[in-house]
Write an enzyme that holds these catalytic residues in place. Structure first.
Site, mmCIF file in Angstrom:
data_model
loop_
_atom_site.group_PDB
_atom_site.id
_atom_site.type_symbol
_atom_site.label_atom_id
_atom_site.label_comp_id
_atom_site.label_asym_id
_atom_site.label_seq_id
_atom_site.Cartn_x
_atom_site.Cartn_y
_atom_site.Cartn_z
ATOM 1 N N GLU A 1 -34.572 -75.634 20.156
ATOM 2 C CA GLU A 1 -33.496 -76.324 20.879
ATOM 3 C C GLU A 1 -33.959 -76.709 22.277
ATOM 4 O O GLU A 1 -34.488 -75.873 23.020
ATOM 5 C CB GLU A 1 -32.285 -75.392 20.948
ATOM 6 C CG GLU A 1 -31.018 -75.962 21.490
ATOM 7 C CD GLU A 1 -29.875 -74.938 21.494
ATOM 8 O OE1 GLU A 1 -29.956 -73.934 20.761
ATOM 9 O OE2 GLU A 1 -28.925 -75.144 22.259
ATOM 10 N N LYS B 1 -21.562 -79.618 21.873
ATOM 11 C CA LYS B 1 -20.723 -78.834 22.770
ATOM 12 C C LYS B 1 -19.672 -79.778 23.341
ATOM 13 O O LYS B 1 -19.999 -80.669 24.129
ATOM 14 C CB LYS B 1 -21.537 -78.241 23.919
ATOM 15 C CG LYS B 1 -22.517 -77.165 23.508
ATOM 16 C CD LYS B 1 -23.286 -76.680 24.714
ATOM 17 C CE LYS B 1 -24.249 -75.576 24.331
ATOM 18 N NZ LYS B 1 -25.102 -75.205 25.483
ATOM 19 N N LYS C 1 -30.444 -66.611 17.465
ATOM 20 C CA LYS C 1 -31.081 -67.603 18.361
ATOM 21 C C LYS C 1 -31.660 -66.846 19.535
ATOM 22 O O LYS C 1 -30.938 -66.076 20.189
ATOM 23 C CB LYS C 1 -30.028 -68.616 18.813
ATOM 24 C CG LYS C 1 -30.322 -69.379 20.095
ATOM 25 C CD LYS C 1 -29.322 -70.503 20.258
ATOM 26 C CE LYS C 1 -28.992 -70.758 21.713
ATOM 27 N NZ LYS C 1 -28.055 -71.901 21.855
ATOM 28 N N GLY D 1 -22.285 -72.948 22.215
ATOM 29 C CA GLY D 1 -21.341 -72.152 22.999
ATOM 30 C C GLY D 1 -21.674 -72.179 24.475
ATOM 31 O O GLY D 1 -22.831 -72.363 24.862
ATOM 32 N N ASP E 1 -34.168 -71.368 21.751
ATOM 33 C CA ASP E 1 -33.571 -72.303 22.701
ATOM 34 C C ASP E 1 -34.304 -72.173 24.031
ATOM 35 O O ASP E 1 -34.317 -71.103 24.631
ATOM 36 C CB ASP E 1 -32.086 -71.985 22.889
ATOM 37 C CG ASP E 1 -31.390 -73.026 23.770
ATOM 38 O OD1 ASP E 1 -30.162 -72.932 23.927
ATOM 39 O OD2 ASP E 1 -32.074 -73.933 24.284
ATOM 40 N N SER F 1 -26.426 -65.994 20.230
ATOM 41 C CA SER F 1 -27.472 -66.365 21.180
ATOM 42 C C SER F 1 -27.927 -65.107 21.916
ATOM 43 O O SER F 1 -27.107 -64.402 22.515
ATOM 44 C CB SER F 1 -26.927 -67.385 22.190
ATOM 45 O OG SER F 1 -27.926 -67.752 23.098
ATOM 46 N N LYS G 1 -33.396 -66.984 23.229
ATOM 47 C CA LYS G 1 -33.736 -67.768 24.411
ATOM 48 C C LYS G 1 -35.225 -67.589 24.667
ATOM 49 O O LYS G 1 -35.728 -66.456 24.589
ATOM 50 C CB LYS G 1 -32.933 -67.279 25.625
ATOM 51 C CG LYS G 1 -31.455 -67.573 25.521
ATOM 52 C CD LYS G 1 -31.200 -69.061 25.589
ATOM 53 C CE LYS G 1 -29.711 -69.331 25.585
ATOM 54 N NZ LYS G 1 -29.437 -70.791 25.662
ATOM 55 N N ASP H 1 -29.621 -80.332 22.891
ATOM 56 C CA ASP H 1 -28.387 -79.767 23.464
ATOM 57 C C ASP H 1 -28.109 -80.568 24.741
ATOM 58 O O ASP H 1 -27.384 -81.561 24.704
ATOM 59 C CB ASP H 1 -28.617 -78.266 23.731
ATOM 60 C CG ASP H 1 -27.476 -77.584 24.479
ATOM 61 O OD1 ASP H 1 -27.475 -76.341 24.542
ATOM 62 O OD2 ASP H 1 -26.589 -78.277 25.004
HETATM 63 C C1 LIG Z 1 -24.700 -69.411 24.160
HETATM 64 C C2 LIG Z 1 -25.743 -70.237 24.819
HETATM 65 O O1 LIG Z 1 -26.896 -69.955 24.715
HETATM 66 N N1 LIG Z 1 -25.285 -71.276 25.537
HETATM 67 C C3 LIG Z 1 -26.049 -72.282 26.243
HETATM 68 C C4 LIG Z 1 -26.750 -71.701 27.433
HETATM 69 C C5 LIG Z 1 -25.873 -71.006 28.412
HETATM 70 C C6 LIG Z 1 -26.345 -69.824 28.919
HETATM 71 C C7 LIG Z 1 -25.655 -69.126 29.865
HETATM 72 C C8 LIG Z 1 -24.443 -69.587 30.327
HETATM 73 C C9 LIG Z 1 -23.724 -68.889 31.295
HETATM 74 C C10 LIG Z 1 -22.511 -69.361 31.735
HETATM 75 C C11 LIG Z 1 -22.011 -70.535 31.203
HETATM 76 C C12 LIG Z 1 -22.719 -71.233 30.238
HETATM 77 C C13 LIG Z 1 -23.947 -70.769 29.794
HETATM 78 C C14 LIG Z 1 -24.673 -71.483 28.837
HETATM 79 C C15 LIG Z 1 -27.045 -73.008 25.350
HETATM 80 O O2 LIG Z 1 -26.888 -73.100 24.139
HETATM 81 O O3 LIG Z 1 -27.999 -73.573 25.919
HETATM 82 MG MG LIG Z 2 -28.831 -74.697 24.252
#
Ligand SMILES: CC(=O)N[C@@H](Cc1ccc2ccccc2c1)C(=O)O
Ligand SMILES: [Mg+2]
Length: 378
Positions: free
Chosen positions: A224, A273, A171, A301, A199, A145, A173, A249
């Site tokens: 996403e 998740k 991926k 994640g 995402d 990500s 953002k 998600d």
């Molecule tokens: C890897 C990824 O993009 N995770 C989340 C977003 C995310 C982004 C930042 C975070 C910071 C601290 C704890 C959880 C977090 C989750 C998602 O898929 O949407």
């Molecule tokens: Mg996400």
């Protein structure tokens, strides 16, 4: 199994680089870990809640509070009632969900507790998470990500680094104002064969449908969570107006909501998740449901330490996880993990094979990152 008590341990881990999404920028992780002490083995759980309620309504102080005041006492009552005179009694991980059900929400807190009890139980039995969940492979392909960057050149440098490391899927953002240009730039620089997805973390509205349809020519694997968590019907309408597959998600908080989203056509792919859905056992139920409907799933994640990463790798080894997940190596987020680091090998992460999680925190490193610890007897 008799649960004697649970240690609530807070750790702070600096991120290797700021991680920016549509809901904010993270520089460090404030994480709640649970250590379940039983008459057998000890088990570890990791709560994925962030320090602030920006991804979902949960946040780490609330998780600690709801565990201390409501979830652990509920589990203690369940354990006390389960001990029949002279009977085996005791607690099983499969009892935890039902015991905690009277408490509304707080799925990430519940997931951490169930994970710790399950880890203790499996270590006692000498069974791995992978074996218990139904893993069918010994390593899983890993995606990464990539946060929002200040400039497109900076983003391209980051993507170049991850592809060089061997990540099999990128991926990005995105948010309004940072979507078409970065996607186009990655396609132009790295070609059409790179597995690429985006995402939005709920940053758009249905009014952006025409704009989001401009992503269709870039052949993305999925988009996403473009809309807000509760806008299931909006996602179904958006899915009719763009060709990029819609993946949910934040909206998928249980097998029940997954069934509704699939039936309503709100998604054709699900990012599972375990923390978000209340635990690894519910995550498996969602996997089974999605497979029955022909819906692909992948493991998302939450910047977990090696503890959550180990459990996620085991989950991602189930047959329905047909798309690369966001498991990533420990080094994606942390210079030093609290467990032996997970390292990308030929684009894959190895699924731990030892009892329980198959990994344990390294005491010196755990102490280095610890900011608070509290013992809660049951
Ligand atoms: C890897 C990824 O993009 N995770 C989340 C977003 C995310 C982004 C930042 C975070 C910071 C601290 C704890 C959880 C977090 C989750 C998602 O898929 O949407
Ligand atoms: Mg996400």
């Amino acid at each position: 199994m008799k649960l004697q008590g649970v240690e609530l341990r807070r750790i702070t881990m600096p991120l290797v680089a700021p991680f920016r999404t549509s809901f904010g920028t993270e520089h460090e992780r404030d994480i709640l870990l649970l250590r379940a002490v039983t008459d057998g083995a000890e088990g570890w759980g990791e709560c994925v809640a962030m320090a602030e309620p920006l991804y979902s309504s949960e946040y780490v102080d609330a998780a600690a509070d709801v565990l201390r005041r409501f979830l652990l006492p509920a589990l203690a009552r369940r354990q006390a009632s389960a001990r029949r005179p002279g009977g085996a009694g005791g607690l099983a991980a499969t009892d935890v969900g039902q015991a905690l059900a009277p408490v509304k929400g707080h799925r990430m807190a519940k997931a951490a507790l169930e994970m710790a009890v399950l880890d203790a139980e499996l270590r006692t039995l000498g069974r791995s998470f992978a074996g218990e969940l139904g893993a069918v492979v010994h390593r899983v392909p890993s995606g990464v990500s990539v946060g929002i960057h200040d400039t497109v050149p900076a983003l391209l440098d980051a993507v170049d680094g991850y592809l060089t490391e061997g990540y099999v899927r990128i991926k990005l953002k995105i948010e309004p104002g940072w979507d078409l240009e970065p996607v186009r730039a990655v396609r132009e620089r790295f070609g059409d064969d790179v597995l690429l997805q985006v995402d939005a973390n709920t940053a758009y509205t249905l009014g952006d449908a025409r704009h989001l349809a401009r992503l269709d020519p870039f052949d993305l694997l999925l988009i996403e969570q473009p809309l807000e968590e509760e806008d299931v019907l909006g996602h179904a309408e958006l899915a009719r107006r763009i060709t990029t597959p819609v993946c949910l998600d934040e909206s998928i908080v249980s097998a029940q909501t997954a069934a509704a989203a699939i039936t309503l056509g709100a998604c054709s792919i699900i990012n599972i998740k375990p923390g978000r859905v209340g635990g690894y056992l519910e995550a498996r139920r969602i996997h089974d449901l999605a497979v029955a409907h022909g819906v692909a799933v992948w493991c998302g994640g939450m910047l977990e330490t090696g503890l959550g990463r180990a459990a996620n790798a085991a989950l991602a080894a189930l047959p329905g996880f047909t798309l690369p997940g966001d498991i990533s190596g420990s080094g994606r987020f942390y210079r030093t993990d609290i467990t032996e680091p997970f390292v990308l090998d030929d684009g894959h992460i190895a699924v731990p094979a030892g009892p329980g999680l198959g990994v344990t925190p390294l005491p010196d490193l755990l102490d280095e990152f610890t900011t608070a610890t509290e013992w809660v007897p049951l």
